[in-house]
Design an enzyme around this catalytic site. Structure first.
Site, mmCIF file in Angstrom:
data_model
loop_
_atom_site.group_PDB
_atom_site.id
_atom_site.type_symbol
_atom_site.label_atom_id
_atom_site.label_comp_id
_atom_site.label_asym_id
_atom_site.label_seq_id
_atom_site.Cartn_x
_atom_site.Cartn_y
_atom_site.Cartn_z
ATOM 1 N N GLU A 413 0.838 -1.195 0.000
ATOM 2 C CA GLU A 413 0.000 0.000 0.000
ATOM 3 C C GLU A 413 0.872 1.244 0.000
ATOM 4 O O GLU A 413 1.799 1.335 0.803
ATOM 5 C CB GLU A 413 -0.834 0.101 1.284
ATOM 6 C CG GLU A 413 -2.032 -0.767 1.340
ATOM 7 C CD GLU A 413 -2.828 -0.529 2.609
ATOM 8 O OE1 GLU A 413 -2.862 0.601 3.116
ATOM 9 O OE2 GLU A 413 -3.414 -1.500 3.082
HETATM 10 C C1 BGC Z 1 -5.719 0.618 5.030
HETATM 11 C C2 BGC Z 1 -6.601 1.018 3.877
HETATM 12 C C3 BGC Z 1 -6.900 2.504 3.936
HETATM 13 C C4 BGC Z 1 -5.593 3.256 3.973
HETATM 14 C C5 BGC Z 1 -5.752 4.758 4.008
HETATM 15 C C6 BGC Z 1 -4.502 1.510 5.132
HETATM 16 O O1 BGC Z 1 -3.750 1.206 6.233
HETATM 17 O O2 BGC Z 1 -5.305 -0.697 4.868
HETATM 18 O O3 BGC Z 1 -7.750 0.249 3.900
HETATM 19 O O4 BGC Z 1 -7.691 2.897 2.856
HETATM 20 O O5 BGC Z 1 -4.862 2.867 5.123
HETATM 21 O O6 BGC Z 1 -6.345 5.173 5.190
#
Ligand code: BGC
Length: 569
Positions: A413
């Protein structure tokens, strides 16, 4: 005198041992180098991510059970404007469309999560398996593979079956470990012939702290000072159990890999020449990332967590530490249960030492004895917590390399939001964010960090947890006002596509034009979006006004007909 001096020396030695025994990260060396033109190693995997509750919608469709997020969002006052993920992006109905968007971007992988209650409505495998839920994920996986996109599947992205929370207390209760293992085993059995990358948990820090400490997230419990530690303890054990299940039962047949996705901000010492600030920054990272990473890589919680929480628990008159303890057997069972480390990263804080005397109330935050600061010059285009600090990413990646023996890393992410009211698809700041963060990741690869892939967060604007729809992380804008939830590409789609097709930033001549070219494409999408309220209005006319007028006409005709009949009689 002598005693004090000896004690000080002892403390220094213990600290040096704690920090250096786990790796040789050099806190004092924060190199900020110019933009680095080069490409990633061949085979580097580029993707985007999403999660079930944030995007699927269809919360009570086709036999799906209720999750803690359904229950939480349905309670008045939990989410701004009482928004819910009930329909969200309607991803459940748009598999083909969304995979086409990914195909056009030439992505290598797509990270999504399986909703546990969609396939096990009560959470318990022996009670009922919802074949329609299984079918949905089969379709999604097959669509991806047909389009040469590798599925990367998260088993738990926060949507616990509500029954498990109500009956057993969710992650507070050790019984959940077996239920989660059964669920994971079912996923390996049904999908593992096609899925080769599994992630047990997404951001367990958030599950524990926001779900069981501050209560901002589902299930909304405020068990300060102990709830998060207990939840995390069970999550770590559940992760290890699922890893062993895969290792023993499925790995030889399915030949996949299984890891976890840990999210961490970077913590930079305010004063790099102050030992106290360095120690405080180290604690910040250990309480964030090390809490989960240290058990998985080394078998136990970081020394500094055991020391601080143990000491504070003692001062509070408790007989035992609020941080649970792993038995020797558990330690060896947990150690080494990561084939790869998934890493989520968004932002950075400056850290300095600050004492929180015990007696002011227990809490995870007070246990750390530190203060977090930000530089007001850092850009913060969207979420209030998200400052864009690209160099922190390189620092974090190098820390992981040094501390955990250079594991294989997939960035699971990374991305940036914008505020709801912003309907500008020409998202210059997001392109800048991706450009700079991905470049710092490239520098980290040059530093020798073993990064194998990158996942931009997220494919679509979606339900942003306790912020509802007020913050948009998507590469694609979703018009939530329109019943059809149309998707519009932001300029960053084109920009990310260029990074993917070049596998990095080959040379200044090429890279220079990327933003300008991307912006050219977004103005036409902007026009379409601007026309959207009109289209939405037209739909409203056909859907509400037309049936209402027709019903009125029928009624009037009936009255008129009766009137005629009466006159005849
Ligand atoms: C989460 C996501 C979220 C993102 C932004 C991450 O840690 O896994 O689901 O959209 O943070 O807040």
């Amino acid at each position: 005198m002598l005693k004090r001096g000896t004690l000080k020396l002892f403390h220094l030695l213990v600290f040096m041992q704690c920090v250096s025994s786990e790796g040789d990260f050099d806190w004092t060396k924060n190199e900020r180098t110019p933009f680095y033109y080069s490409t990633f190693p061949a085979g580097f995997s580029w993707g985007v991510g999403s999660s079930a509750y944030q995007t699927e919608g269809a919360w009570n469709v086709d036999g799906k059970g209720m999750s803690i997020w359904d229950a939480f969002a349905h309670k008045t006052g939990k989410i701004p404007s009482n928004e819910t993920g009930d329909s969200s992006c309607d991803g459940y109905y748009k598999v083909k469309d969304d995979v086409t968007l990914m195909k056009d971007m030439k992505l290598n992988h797509y990270r999504f999560s399986i909703s546990w209650p969609r396939i096990l409505p009560t959470g318990i495998k022996s009670e009922h398996i919802n074949e329609k839920g299984i079918q949905y994920y089969n379709d999604l996986i097959n669509q991806l593979l047909d389009n040469k996109i590798t599925p990367v599947v998260t088993l738990y992205h926060w949507d616990l079956p509500q029954v498990l929370q109500e009956k057993h207390g969710g992650w507070q209760n050790a019984s959940i470990i077996n239920s989660f293992n059964d669920f994971a085993n079912l996923c390996f059995e049904r999908f593992g012939n096609r899925v080769k990358y599994w992630i047990t948990f997404n951001n367990p820090w958030s599950i524990a702290v926001e779900g069981y400490e501050t209560g901002e997230h589902a299930p909304g419990l405020k068990l300060r000072g102990s709830g998060a530690y207990r939840a995390a303890h069970h999550i770590i054990k559940a992760h290890a159990k699922v890893w062993h299940t895969y290792d023993l039962k499925w790995r030889s047949k399915q030949k996949g890999q299984i890891g976890i996705s840990l999210t961490a901000d970077w913590g930079e010492p305010v004063d790099i020449s102050s030992q106290k600030d360095i120690e405080a920054a180290d604690r910040y990272i250990q309480f964030y990332l090390g809490w989960f990473a240290a058990p998985l890589f080394s078998g136990d919680y970081p020394h500094v967590m055991k020391d601080y929480i143990g000491r504070k628990s003692g001062q509070q008159g408790l007989g035992a530490s609020r941080l649970p303890v792993f038995s020797p057997q558990e330690k060896s069972y947990i150690k080494g249960t990561v084939d790869f480390l998934g890493l989520g990263h968004y932002t950075t804080r400056y850290i300095t030492q600050k004492n929180f005397p015990s007696g002011l109330g227990d809490s995870y935050f007070a246990d750390r004895d530190l203060a977090e600061l930000v530089d007001p010059r850092w850009p913060d285009p969207g979420s209030e917590w998200l400052y864009s600090v690209p160099w922190g990413f390189r620092r974090l990646l190098n820390f992981v390399k040094a501390q955990y023996g250079n594991p294989m890393i997939y960035v699971t992410e990374n991305g940036v939001s914008e505020k709801m009211l912003c309907t500008d698809l020409c998202d210059d700041w997001r392109m800048q964010f991706f450009k700079d963060y991905i470049n710092e990741m490239l520098k980290a690869v040059k530093d020798g960090v073993n990064v194998k892939g990158y996942t931009a967060w997220s494919l679509l604007d979606s339900f942003e947890w306790d912020e509802g729809f007020s913050q948009r992380f998507g590469l694609f804008f979703v018009d939530f006002r329109n019943k059809n939830k149309p998707r519009y590409p932001k300029a960053s789609v084109q920009f990310y596509k260029r990074i993917i097709s070049s596998n990095g930033f080959p040379n200044p001549r090429e890279v220079e034009g990327w933003k300008r070219k991307a912006v050219e494409t977004c103005s036409s999408s902007n026009q379409l979006l601007a026309a959207d309220p009109l289209i939405g209005h037209m739909e409203m006319v056909t859907e509400i006004v037309v049936p209402t007028v027709s019903t009125l006409c029928i009624l009037l005709s009936a009255v008129f007909f009766m009137f005629l009949l009466r006159r005849r009689i």
